[in-house]
Design an enzyme around this catalytic site. Structure first.
Site, PDB file in Angstrom:
ATOM      1  N   ASN A  33      31.082  39.117  58.643  1.00  0.00           N
ATOM      2  CA  ASN A  33      31.494  38.759  57.288  1.00  0.00           C
ATOM      3  C   ASN A  33      32.625  37.742  57.359  1.00  0.00           C
ATOM      4  O   ASN A  33      33.011  37.306  58.452  1.00  0.00           O
ATOM      5  CB  ASN A  33      31.848  40.004  56.465  1.00  0.00           C
ATOM      6  CG  ASN A  33      33.210  40.590  56.807  1.00  0.00           C
ATOM      7  OD1 ASN A  33      33.863  40.171  57.768  1.00  0.00           O
ATOM      8  ND2 ASN A  33      33.651  41.544  56.032  1.00  0.00           N
ATOM      9  N   ASN A  39      42.257  45.434  43.469  1.00  0.00           N
ATOM     10  CA  ASN A  39      43.220  46.413  43.990  1.00  0.00           C
ATOM     11  C   ASN A  39      44.662  45.938  43.837  1.00  0.00           C
ATOM     12  O   ASN A  39      45.572  46.740  43.727  1.00  0.00           O
ATOM     13  CB  ASN A  39      42.932  46.687  45.468  1.00  0.00           C
ATOM     14  CG  ASN A  39      44.016  47.505  46.134  1.00  0.00           C
ATOM     15  OD1 ASN A  39      44.201  48.677  45.813  1.00  0.00           O
ATOM     16  ND2 ASN A  39      44.776  46.883  47.046  1.00  0.00           N
ATOM     17  N   ASP A  69      36.502  44.293  46.418  1.00  0.00           N
ATOM     18  CA  ASP A  69      37.388  44.024  47.541  1.00  0.00           C
ATOM     19  C   ASP A  69      38.356  45.198  47.738  1.00  0.00           C
ATOM     20  O   ASP A  69      38.844  45.778  46.768  1.00  0.00           O
ATOM     21  CB  ASP A  69      38.183  42.746  47.235  1.00  0.00           C
ATOM     22  CG  ASP A  69      39.173  42.399  48.325  1.00  0.00           C
ATOM     23  OD1 ASP A  69      38.721  42.009  49.413  1.00  0.00           O
ATOM     24  OD2 ASP A  69      40.393  42.530  48.088  1.00  0.00           O
ATOM     25  N   ARG A  71      31.098  42.812  44.526  1.00  0.00           N
ATOM     26  CA  ARG A  71      31.654  43.359  45.758  1.00  0.00           C
ATOM     27  C   ARG A  71      33.075  43.748  45.391  1.00  0.00           C
ATOM     28  O   ARG A  71      33.863  42.906  44.945  1.00  0.00           O
ATOM     29  CB  ARG A  71      31.687  42.312  46.855  1.00  0.00           C
ATOM     30  CG  ARG A  71      32.517  42.738  48.069  1.00  0.00           C
ATOM     31  CD  ARG A  71      33.106  41.524  48.768  1.00  0.00           C
ATOM     32  NE  ARG A  71      33.778  41.883  50.009  1.00  0.00           N
ATOM     33  CZ  ARG A  71      35.094  41.746  50.211  1.00  0.00           C
ATOM     34  NH1 ARG A  71      35.879  41.280  49.260  1.00  0.00           N
ATOM     35  NH2 ARG A  71      35.624  42.074  51.384  1.00  0.00           N
ATOM     36  N   ASP A  97      50.380  46.251  44.403  1.00  0.00           N
ATOM     37  CA  ASP A  97      49.277  47.198  44.240  1.00  0.00           C
ATOM     38  C   ASP A  97      49.143  47.667  42.789  1.00  0.00           C
ATOM     39  O   ASP A  97      50.069  48.243  42.209  1.00  0.00           O
ATOM     40  CB  ASP A  97      49.518  48.408  45.149  1.00  0.00           C
ATOM     41  CG  ASP A  97      48.228  49.116  45.478  1.00  0.00           C
ATOM     42  OD1 ASP A  97      47.350  48.479  46.094  1.00  0.00           O
ATOM     43  OD2 ASP A  97      48.078  50.294  45.080  1.00  0.00           O
ATOM     44  N   ARG A 150      22.898  41.505  54.025  1.00  0.00           N
ATOM     45  CA  ARG A 150      23.625  40.322  53.555  1.00  0.00           C
ATOM     46  C   ARG A 150      23.759  39.334  54.709  1.00  0.00           C
ATOM     47  O   ARG A 150      24.241  39.687  55.795  1.00  0.00           O
ATOM     48  CB  ARG A 150      25.027  40.725  53.068  1.00  0.00           C
ATOM     49  CG  ARG A 150      25.869  39.547  52.574  1.00  0.00           C
ATOM     50  CD  ARG A 150      27.225  39.993  52.059  1.00  0.00           C
ATOM     51  NE  ARG A 150      28.046  40.535  53.132  1.00  0.00           N
ATOM     52  CZ  ARG A 150      29.147  41.287  52.958  1.00  0.00           C
ATOM     53  NH1 ARG A 150      29.543  41.597  51.724  1.00  0.00           N
ATOM     54  NH2 ARG A 150      29.836  41.729  53.984  1.00  0.00           N
ATOM     55  N   HIS A 159      41.228  51.021  49.287  1.00  0.00           N
ATOM     56  CA  HIS A 159      42.603  51.133  48.808  1.00  0.00           C
ATOM     57  C   HIS A 159      42.677  51.537  47.340  1.00  0.00           C
ATOM     58  O   HIS A 159      43.742  51.477  46.725  1.00  0.00           O
ATOM     59  CB  HIS A 159      43.338  49.804  49.045  1.00  0.00           C
ATOM     60  CG  HIS A 159      43.436  49.467  50.502  1.00  0.00           C
ATOM     61  ND1 HIS A 159      44.488  49.873  51.293  1.00  0.00           N
ATOM     62  CD2 HIS A 159      42.583  48.808  51.325  1.00  0.00           C
ATOM     63  CE1 HIS A 159      44.289  49.455  52.535  1.00  0.00           C
ATOM     64  NE2 HIS A 159      43.140  48.811  52.577  1.00  0.00           N
ATOM     65  N   ARG A 162      46.048  54.309  49.249  1.00  0.00           N
ATOM     66  CA  ARG A 162      45.634  53.987  47.871  1.00  0.00           C
ATOM     67  C   ARG A 162      46.790  53.496  47.005  1.00  0.00           C
ATOM     68  O   ARG A 162      46.590  52.654  46.121  1.00  0.00           O
ATOM     69  CB  ARG A 162      45.019  55.226  47.206  1.00  0.00           C
ATOM     70  CG  ARG A 162      43.522  55.362  47.373  1.00  0.00           C
ATOM     71  CD  ARG A 162      43.105  55.566  48.814  1.00  0.00           C
ATOM     72  NE  ARG A 162      41.687  55.871  48.973  1.00  0.00           N
ATOM     73  CZ  ARG A 162      41.211  57.093  49.171  1.00  0.00           C
ATOM     74  NH1 ARG A 162      42.032  58.128  49.265  1.00  0.00           N
ATOM     75  NH2 ARG A 162      39.908  57.273  49.286  1.00  0.00           N
ATOM     76  N   GLU A 171      33.867  47.554  49.505  1.00  0.00           N
ATOM     77  CA  GLU A 171      34.377  47.174  50.818  1.00  0.00           C
ATOM     78  C   GLU A 171      35.218  48.326  51.368  1.00  0.00           C
ATOM     79  O   GLU A 171      36.397  48.459  51.044  1.00  0.00           O
ATOM     80  CB  GLU A 171      35.228  45.906  50.682  1.00  0.00           C
ATOM     81  CG  GLU A 171      35.531  45.210  51.979  1.00  0.00           C
ATOM     82  CD  GLU A 171      34.360  44.386  52.511  1.00  0.00           C
ATOM     83  OE1 GLU A 171      33.260  44.462  51.947  1.00  0.00           O
ATOM     84  OE2 GLU A 171      34.554  43.664  53.502  1.00  0.00           O
TER      85      GLU A 171
HETATM   86  C1  LM2 Z   1      39.693  42.428  51.923  1.00  0.00           C
HETATM   87  N1  LM2 Z   1      38.845  43.400  51.949  1.00  0.00           N
HETATM   88  O1  LM2 Z   1      39.061  44.630  51.703  1.00  0.00           O
HETATM   89  C2  LM2 Z   1      39.282  41.055  52.197  1.00  0.00           C
HETATM   90  O2  LM2 Z   1      37.964  41.049  52.765  1.00  0.00           O
HETATM   91  C3  LM2 Z   1      40.276  40.373  53.066  1.00  0.00           C
HETATM   92  O3  LM2 Z   1      39.828  39.055  53.340  1.00  0.00           O
HETATM   93  C4  LM2 Z   1      41.635  40.358  52.364  1.00  0.00           C
HETATM   94  O4  LM2 Z   1      42.680  39.884  53.244  1.00  0.00           O
HETATM   95  C5  LM2 Z   1      42.071  41.765  51.983  1.00  0.00           C
HETATM   96  N2  LM2 Z   1      41.010  42.668  51.664  1.00  0.00           N
HETATM   97  C6  LM2 Z   1      42.980  41.682  50.788  1.00  0.00           C
HETATM   98  O5  LM2 Z   1      42.268  41.264  49.663  1.00  0.00           O
HETATM   99  C7  LM2 Z   1      42.875  38.479  53.294  1.00  0.00           C
HETATM  100  C8  LM2 Z   1      43.377  38.096  54.673  1.00  0.00           C
HETATM  101  C9  LM2 Z   1      44.823  38.479  54.857  1.00  0.00           C
HETATM  102  C10 LM2 Z   1      45.652  37.895  53.748  1.00  0.00           C
HETATM  103  C11 LM2 Z   1      45.120  38.497  52.435  1.00  0.00           C
HETATM  104  C12 LM2 Z   1      45.881  38.018  51.225  1.00  0.00           C
HETATM  105  O6  LM2 Z   1      42.565  38.731  55.672  1.00  0.00           O
HETATM  106  O7  LM2 Z   1      45.289  37.960  56.122  1.00  0.00           O
HETATM  107  O8  LM2 Z   1      47.015  38.225  53.909  1.00  0.00           O
HETATM  108  O9  LM2 Z   1      43.740  38.078  52.272  1.00  0.00           O
HETATM  109  O10 LM2 Z   1      45.879  36.632  51.141  1.00  0.00           O
HETATM  110  C13 LM2 Z   1      47.933  37.123  53.854  1.00  0.00           C
HETATM  111  C14 LM2 Z   1      48.621  36.897  55.184  1.00  0.00           C
HETATM  112  C15 LM2 Z   1      49.469  38.103  55.544  1.00  0.00           C
HETATM  113  C16 LM2 Z   1      50.488  38.370  54.438  1.00  0.00           C
HETATM  114  C17 LM2 Z   1      49.730  38.538  53.123  1.00  0.00           C
HETATM  115  C18 LM2 Z   1      50.667  38.732  51.946  1.00  0.00           C
HETATM  116  O11 LM2 Z   1      47.638  36.684  56.186  1.00  0.00           O
HETATM  117  O12 LM2 Z   1      50.154  37.842  56.776  1.00  0.00           O
HETATM  118  O13 LM2 Z   1      51.189  39.567  54.716  1.00  0.00           O
HETATM  119  O14 LM2 Z   1      48.930  37.379  52.864  1.00  0.00           O
HETATM  120  O15 LM2 Z   1      51.735  37.907  52.021  1.00  0.00           O
HETATM  121  C19 LM2 Z   1      52.586  39.428  54.944  1.00  0.00           C
HETATM  122 CA    CA Z   2      45.703  50.443  45.839  1.00  0.00          CA
END
Ligand code: LM2
Ligand code: CA
Length: 511
Positions: A313, A115, A212, A210, A182, A352, A216, A173, A248
């Site tokens: 998960n 995405n 992700d 899967r 995006d 799972r 979106h 999206r 997801e």
């Molecule tokens: C998912 N599923 O739809 C994943 O299961 C999830 O683990 C992912 O988020 C999300 N989508 C995007 O792929 C994780 C995590 C976030 C993290 C993102 C990107 O849960 O907290 O965001 O990965 O690494 C982090 C920071 C957030 C920040 C962002 C971008 O926690 O505070 O936003 O990076 O800088 C300012």
């Molecule tokens: Ca998107």
């Protein structure tokens, strides 16, 4: 009639709903953050012999290296390119894993982060797991390559470029989720680059993906990418097999974006499953296990043949994503084993199992401030999954899938596969039991008093080994024995203080 038979036959090979697990294997395990070399060994030494159908792996592609905080698990959700090059290993190790797992009948499912790329805020450079140059400000990702016009900046109609309103499907999206750039999956070039990545993996031999953050991505864009995918590698899969797809999508029922929008393109994650089951087993909100009598669609869950289900998960086991404190995890081991046992015994959904690592969980004002911790590591290098003499894991790996109760319930699910739910019993409270035709039977006592009763199991006469308290080894049982009489009845006793207050027997645990 013939026509329908033909259709359903084609469906077996063609549909993206088919997980392509080997005959009779009904569950997969998410080996979160494992290295490819360890997964290869685990397939051979543990997963195949114990009937696991496959492994969901962490994203294999090149990602941003984040040093503040130090190498969080979530850096892997910030792609830099589609080179197979991550903390889990390089492409050679990946190929070796896929080959060795497939050779013992264990399938690999790739977490495909398609995405978005990394976040806007990081500096241009080569600080990534494979050293490809990227510049988030100009949107240049040289390793793919992507450039400015490959992103949705021009399509997003929120003031900030972020998703500001989750009730606006177009924003969800086409705008950025927490600053993650995006991708314009409406463009053929972007679809092609993403499909090239997935085809590379398919040709190596993976069984599926899967997707992700599928919520979106417009369902039509997912379809367009799927249309470009190769059939699975005929070295291991029947000619014409289509990649298996798990999307997801978080829809807790009231969302403007519905899970059902994604039923045409594959399975969909059912997040209500773990939230509801966690609430019931914790006995919160006046819930009781007796209410699980009509578990499944009767609880407002999506159709069973579209549902990918899990107790927890990698997100919600640490307070990310949805579910909050209702979610049961290895940290609540006793209740967790009951929840996973219930899931694996019940016919609903494709299951799972989660397999985790420990982190220094520390709550401040209800939030775990350490929920960013990456896998056990030495200066960033992921540690080996070592195996202790008692078959549990060392080096900080939890390996829930190796817990006897969980491992044996995976086998239970395989043994009862295809059998209907039967002989439901409950005490109107938190003592419940049910069978799966004449193949298996399970009894839970989640009340604060003992269970002592005679139940119809549906099983043939004999002495059975309870696979929760022990194992059947060389025809003997190391746990509780259950005597089923000629009429199918058996007497059960489960103390409310038992270490594991449930009992499960099946035809292959018969002594
Ligand atoms: C998912 N599923 O739809 C994943 O299961 C999830 O683990 C992912 O988020 C999300 N989508 C995007 O792929 C994780 C995590 C976030 C993290 C993102 C990107 O849960 O907290 O965001 O990965 O690494 C982090 C920071 C957030 C920040 C962002 C971008 O926690 O505070 O936003 O990076 O800088 C300012
Ligand atoms: Ca998107």
């Amino acid at each position: 009639m013939k026509f329908f038979l033909l259709l359903s036959f084609i469906g077996i090979c063609w549909a993206q709903y088919e997980p392509h697990t080997e005959n009779g294997r009904t569950a997969i395990v998410h080996l979160f953050e494992w290295r490819w070399v360890d997964i290869a060994k685990e397939c051979e030494r543990y997963l195949a012999p114990n009937g696991f159908g496959g492994v969901q792996i962490s994203p294999p592609n090149e990602n941003l290296v984040i040093n503040n905080p130090s190498r969080p698990w979530w850096e892997r959700y910030q792609p830099i390119s589609y080179k197979i090059c991550s903390r889990s290993g390089n492409e050679d190790e990946f190929r070796d894993m896929v080959t060795r797992c497939n050779n013992v009948g264990v399938r690999i499912y790739v977490d495909a982060v398609i995405n978005h790329m990394t976040q806007e805020g990081v500096q241009a450079g080569t600080s990534s797991t494979c050293g490809s140059y990227f510049n988030p400000q100009t949107r240049e990702f040289s390793g793919v390559p992507f450039s400015g016009s490959d992103f949705n900046d021009g399509n997003c109609r929120s003031a900030s470029g972020e998703i500001e309103n989750y009730n606006d499907p177009a924003q969800v999206r086409d705008c950025r989720m927490s600053y993650l750039l995006d991708l314009a999956l409406g463009k053929d070039y972007v679809r092609t680059k993403v499909a090239d990545y997935m085809n590379h993996l398919i040709d190596i031999g993976v069984a599926g993906f899967r997707i992700d953050a599928a919520k979106h991505i417009w369902p039509g864009d997912i379809q367009a990418v799927l249309d470009k995918l190769h059939n699975l590698n005929t070295k291991w899969f029947p000619q014409g097999s289509r990649p298996s797809i798990i999307q997801e999508v978080v829809d807790l029922g009231g969302d403007v974006i519905k899970s059902s929008e994604y039923f045409g393109t594959g399975l969909v994650t059912e997040f209500k499953y773990g939230i509801s089951l966690g609430t019931v087993i914790r006995k919160w909100n006046g819930e009781k296990m007796a209410y699980l009598r009509n578990w499944g669609e009767g609880w407002g869950l999506i159709p069973s043949d579209r549902a990918l289900v899990f107790v927890d998960n990698h997100d919600n086991q640490r307070g990310h994503g949805v579910g909050g404190s209702t979610i049961l995890t290895f940290w609540d081991a006793r209740l967790y084993k009951m929840a996973v046992g219930f899931m694996l015994a019940h016919p609903y959904g494709f299951t799972r199992v989660m397999s985790s690592y420990y982190w220094p969980r520390y709550f401040e004002n209800g939030n775990d401030i350490n929920n960013w911790f990456g896998p056990p590591n030495d200066n960033g290098a992921t540690k080996e999954v070592t195996i202790n003499a008692d078959t549990t894991c060392g080096n900080g790996w939890v390996c829930e899938h190796r817990w006897r109760q969980i491992r044996n319930m995976v086998a239970f699910r395989n043994v009862v596969n295809g059998q209907p739910l039967s002989n439901w019993w409950d005490n109107g409270s938190n003592q419940v039991a049910f069978g799966r035709g004449n193949k298996g039977f399970i009894v839970f006592n989640n009340d604060d008093w003992s269970l002592s009763t005679t139940l119809q199991t549906g099983l043939p006469e004999g002495t059975y080994c309870d696979v929760i308290s022990g194992d059947k080894i060389d025809g003997n049982c190391t746990g509780i024995k259950v005597y089923v009489s000629g009429d199918g009845n058996a007497q059960f006793f489960i103390s409310n203080t038992a270490g594991d207050p449930f009992i499960a027997i099946h035809v292959e645990s018969k002594l």
